[in-house]
Design an enzyme around this catalytic site. Structure first.
Site, short mmCIF file in Angstrom:
data_model
loop_
_atom_site.label_atom_id
_atom_site.label_comp_id
_atom_site.label_asym_id
_atom_site.label_seq_id
_atom_site.Cartn_x
_atom_site.Cartn_y
_atom_site.Cartn_z
CD GLU A 178 -2.86 1.33 2.49
OE1 GLU A 178 -2.79 0.30 3.10
OE2 GLU A 178 -3.51 2.33 2.62
CE LYS A 220 -5.99 -0.06 1.42
NZ LYS A 220 -6.84 -0.80 2.71
P1 13P Z 1 -9.81 4.25 3.51
O1 13P Z 1 -10.36 3.42 2.57
O2 13P Z 1 -10.65 4.71 4.85
O3 13P Z 1 -8.58 5.13 3.11
O4 13P Z 1 -8.92 2.94 4.55
C1 13P Z 1 -8.16 2.06 3.89
C2 13P Z 1 -6.80 1.83 4.66
O5 13P Z 1 -6.64 0.63 4.76
C3 13P Z 1 -5.91 2.89 4.68
O6 13P Z 1 -4.67 2.36 5.17
#
Ligand code: 13P
Length: 331
Positions: A178, A220
């Protein structure tokens, strides 16, 4: 060199991102979750956090739209009121349990305001323990901003993401990679595209260097959007620009891409996801890994009251259905 393990990482990544199902991000840290509970009028405690995550996980039929749930360390070790541990209950409910393994951010030396995500110390031991307790996947979040994203920040965060991903695969755990370019602020779409492209290029260069099997990861990323304080653009434009950035940076070998919601309203991110899935010939599954866009309504409905659990679960499931519909689920 490509990392090999007994677990079929590709099969798990496929399960996480195919068929229109996606991930429910319920891994807020203890301070963040406590703050969100208090803002919703609930006194924060380990039990309140447990009750709230239990409400999410046990929403009837969640597995029809949600393939996996991301948990934080506290929840991963907690038990539901029926005595089952969260990872065990998740498996039984048809939802893969995942675990956030980064330990947060520190200031990035030499770049004012930029952050570097930590958590590699002791990671192998922690992954071994999480795998033994049923974790199917993990998550590590790099936190980037349009204003401070320079090559040094991109490379530092990308190297850490790649080291984490390689470690996960050695332990038979699918890494959710991510790199989040924050939506907060008043930047425009072009700034967001430039920053997202820079970090994704750095991430895939480092994943390659670390020998990570791309068919056994889930990416992600953020959607490419103007900042939350800027004039917004149409879902079609978000999808087109996001797709162009992804096509330029993400190898086709990646199995699935699951977007975060980033503080955008539910309808905006689901509409953009639906437009993305209208684009033909995308080489990856395109789905969701939303936190706030799925859970905000449920949290506001719950108010900490057992009498509101069913209504809160209905609110969660409605958002999950909307997101899964956008990802191509026939549910
Ligand atoms: P949000 O969809 O609220 O941005 O959160 C996703 C997430 O895992 C952020 O690390």
């Amino acid at each position: 060199m490509t990392i090999s393990t007994a677990t079929d990482l590709h099969a798990v990544a496929e399960q996480m991102t195919s068929g229109g199902r996606g991930l429910l991000a319920a891994d807020e840290s203890i301070p963040t979750m406590s703050q969100r509970l208090e803002a919703a009028g609930v006194t924060a405690s380990d039990i309140a956090r447990r009750d709230y995550r239990q409400l999410l996980l046990t929403a009837p039929g969640l597995a029809a739209t949600v393939s996996g749930i991301i948990l934080c360390d506290e929840t991963f070790g907690q038990s539901l009121t029926d005595g089952r541990r969260f990872p065990e209950a998740a498996h039984e409910l048809g939802v893969l349990p995942g675990i956030k393994v980064d330990t947060g951010t520190v200031a990035c030396p030499g770049v004012d305001g930029a952050l570097l995500t930590q958590g590699l110390d002791g990671l192998d031991e922690r992954l071994e323990s999480y795998a033994a307790r049923g974790a199917a996947f993990a998550k590590w979040r790099a936190v980037l901003s349009v204003e401070t994203l320079v090559p040094q920040v991109a490379e530092g965060n990308a190297a850490a993401l790649a080291a984490y991903a390689a470690a996960c695969q050695r332990h038979g755990i699918v890494p959710v990679v991510e790199p989040e370019v924050l939506a907060a602020g008043s930047h425009d779409l072009v700034d967001s595209a430039r920053a997202t492209r820079m970090i994704l290029e750095a991430v895939f260069a480092e994943l390659d260097r670390a020998g990570v099997d791309l068919s056994g990861i889930v990416l992600k990323p953020n959607l490419v959007t103007p900042g939350l304080d800027s004039q917004q653009v149409s879902p079609r434009t978000i999808a087109t620009v996001t797709y162009d950035v992804l096509r330029a940076t993400v190898p086709a070998a990646v199995t699935g891409i699951a977007f975060l919601s980033g503080g955008h309203p539910t309808h905006r991110v689901t509409a953009a996801l639906a437009e993305l899935n209208r684009i033909e010939d995308a080489p990856w599954h395109l789905t969701f890994s939303f936190g706030r866009a799925l859970v905000n309504d449920a949290l506001a409905t719950w108010e900490g009251s057992p009498a509101h659990v069913t209504a809160a679960q209905r609110a969660l499931l409605a958002n999950c259905r909307e997101a899964a519909g956008a990802a191509g689920c026939g549910c």
